[in-house]
Design an enzyme around this catalytic site. Structure first.
Site, PDB file in Angstrom:
ATOM      1  N   ASN A 183      15.393  32.964  64.760  1.00 52.06           N
ATOM      2  CA  ASN A 183      14.440  33.717  63.945  1.00 52.06           C
ATOM      3  C   ASN A 183      13.408  34.339  64.872  1.00 52.06           C
ATOM      4  OD1 ASN A 183      12.799  34.781  62.019  1.00 52.06           O
ATOM      5  ND2 ASN A 183      12.090  32.819  61.189  1.00 52.06           N
ATOM      6  N   CYS A 213       9.600  36.669  62.081  1.00 49.34           N
ATOM      7  CA  CYS A 213       8.635  36.237  61.069  1.00 49.34           C
ATOM      8  C   CYS A 213       7.314  36.970  61.305  1.00 49.34           C
ATOM      9  CB  CYS A 213       8.428  34.736  61.148  1.00 49.34           C
ATOM     10  SG  CYS A 213       7.144  34.204  60.019  1.00 49.34           S
ATOM     11  N   THR A 250      11.008  38.988  55.896  1.00 51.14           N
ATOM     12  CA  THR A 250       9.993  39.614  55.032  1.00 51.14           C
ATOM     13  C   THR A 250       9.385  40.826  55.756  1.00 51.14           C
ATOM     14  OG1 THR A 250       8.332  38.109  55.894  1.00 51.14           O
ATOM     15  CG2 THR A 250       9.398  37.466  53.840  1.00 51.14           C
ATOM     16  N   TYR A 291      16.407  34.326  48.238  1.00 53.37           N
ATOM     17  CA  TYR A 291      15.272  33.410  48.180  1.00 53.37           C
ATOM     18  C   TYR A 291      14.402  33.785  46.982  1.00 53.37           C
ATOM     19  CZ  TYR A 291      11.303  30.517  49.677  1.00 53.37           C
ATOM     20  OH  TYR A 291      10.301  29.581  49.737  1.00 53.37           O
TER      21      TYR A 291
END
Ligand SMILES: Cc1cc2nc3c(=O)[nH]c(=O)nc-3n(C[C@H](O)[C@H](O)[C@H](O)COP(=O)(O)O)c2cc1C
Length: 349
Positions: free
Chosen positions: A177, A180, A253, A327
């Site tokens: 990841n 973020c 996001t 999600y």
């Protein structure tokens, strides 16, 4: 039933408190004899036509739960009964950390979205390993890994490597990841030269571990932001070609707040954070489409962002996704969304 009764009740309360309450509720219900088979009957669609073979893994269906929901790997055994083909745990960091101060999770009801700045709150690697030792083997588990907030830039790679080594015996695939929006020193994680170094190092260790464990190398995916421009996406395509990383998850996001129905005042009150749900749907689909078209569909893509209906999921597949994850749609639509998507895939096949 979820949208009529459960959601209106849940939405009366603070989102983070309800998240924890739901976990306790599902844990409690799952202990009642026969309950898990009731969940399976309600939500699972079993059909060979849903199976997908990717990166050497067989997914029983292509609909997964995205990272951030089961950050500490405490509910994946129960969630395996809700119709998912895979569950991604994490983001896990080497040391446990509390994340950003509360409140840090907000519903944008009119937008069918969420803003969060959780900041990688999680119990840390050792706690995740303890939970993963309880794996009942019912579902493919992805390990989404990141760095601790306080880690100095020169030690980022070490954080990823620590998590990679620690989780290696317990997960089926890995996700680096690097996208973020709530993580400090984000610039380094957007630098393609650094990403190349990081991926190469993790792959090297993966090879060593697979030799030692006499197993296949575990697939490694890169999770990217929806806010990358075309030039940055071209760099990602090149990066995948050069490193031969197994695939890309698009997307995380977004920092973009254009075209939201929520008022400026409300958004100001909320403050920083990444937007998820319906507001990121089209942007995420465009990223998938761009990656697929401009690479000649050279690598697997996991499509995530704003899937709230079967139509949204089919759009992601059409754009070039091989698997999808949800999600925010799970929060707004409830668990029947997974079943509806799987049924729609079957109807199309
Ligand atoms: C509250 C919350 C926490 C999240 N935490 C993580 C995380 O820890 N790691 C990660 O890779 N993505 C995380 N995500 C991003 C989701 O996995 C997903 O990529 C994103 O929300 C877009 O999908 P959606 O519109 O279906 O929610 C989080 C999302 C939300 C809403």
């Amino acid at each position: 039933m979820y949208k009529l009764l459960i959601r209106p009740f849940f939405f009366l309360f603070d989102p983070e408190k309800i998240h924890h309450f739901t976990f306790s509720l599902v844990k409690f219900l799952s202990k009642i004899p026969g309950m898990l088979s009731i969940f399976r009957g309600m939500y699972q669609v079993n059909d060979k036509k849903l199976e997908r073979n990717l990166f050497g893994l067989t997914f029983k269906n292509p609909v997964g739960l995205a990272a951030g929901f089961d950050k500490n790997a405490v509910l994946y055994n129960e969630l395996a009964n809700f119709g998912f083909g895979f569950v991604e745990i994490g983001t896990v960091t080497p040391k446990g950390q509390v994340g950003n101060p509360k409140k840090r999770l907000f519903r944008l009801k009119d937008d069918k979205g969420i803003i969060n700045r959780m900041g990688f709150n999680n119990e840390g690697l050792e706690a995740a390993i303890e939970q993963l030792k309880k794996n009942k083997g019912k579902i493919i588990i992805g390990g989404n890994i990141g760095k601790n907030t306080n880690t100095a830039p020169e030690n980022y790679t070490e954080d990823y490597v620590t998590c990679f080594k620690g989780l290696h015996p317990y997960v089926d695939y890995f996700v680096l990841n690097v996208s973020c929006p709530n993580v400090s020193s984000h610039a380094k994680l957007e630098d393609v030269d650094y990403l190349k170094e990081l991926i190469t190092e993790v792959q090297k260790i993966g090879k060593e571990l697979s030799v030692a464990e006499r197993s296949r190398s575990k697939p490694i995916l890169l999770k990217i932001a929806p806010d990358l421009n075309n030039q940055q996406l071209d760099e990602i395509i090149e990066l995948v070609a050069e490193t031969k990383i197994d695939g890309v998850i698009a997307s995380n996001t977004s920092v973009n707040r254009d075209n939201l129905k929520a008022s400026k005042k409300r958004l100001q009150e909320i403050g920083n954070g990444g937007v998820s749900g319906q507001p990121v749907k089209n942007r995420s689909t465009k990223v998938i489409q761009y990656l697929a078209d401009n690479s000649n569909k050279a690598f697997p893509i996991v499509g995530v962002g704003g899937i709230h209906s079967e139509k949204d999921a089919l759009e992601k597949f059409k754009a070039g996704a091989d698997l999808v994850q949800i999600y925010t749609g799970f929060i707004y639509e409830g668990p029947s969304l997974v079943k509806r998507i799987n049924k729609a895939i079957l109807a199309e096949s």
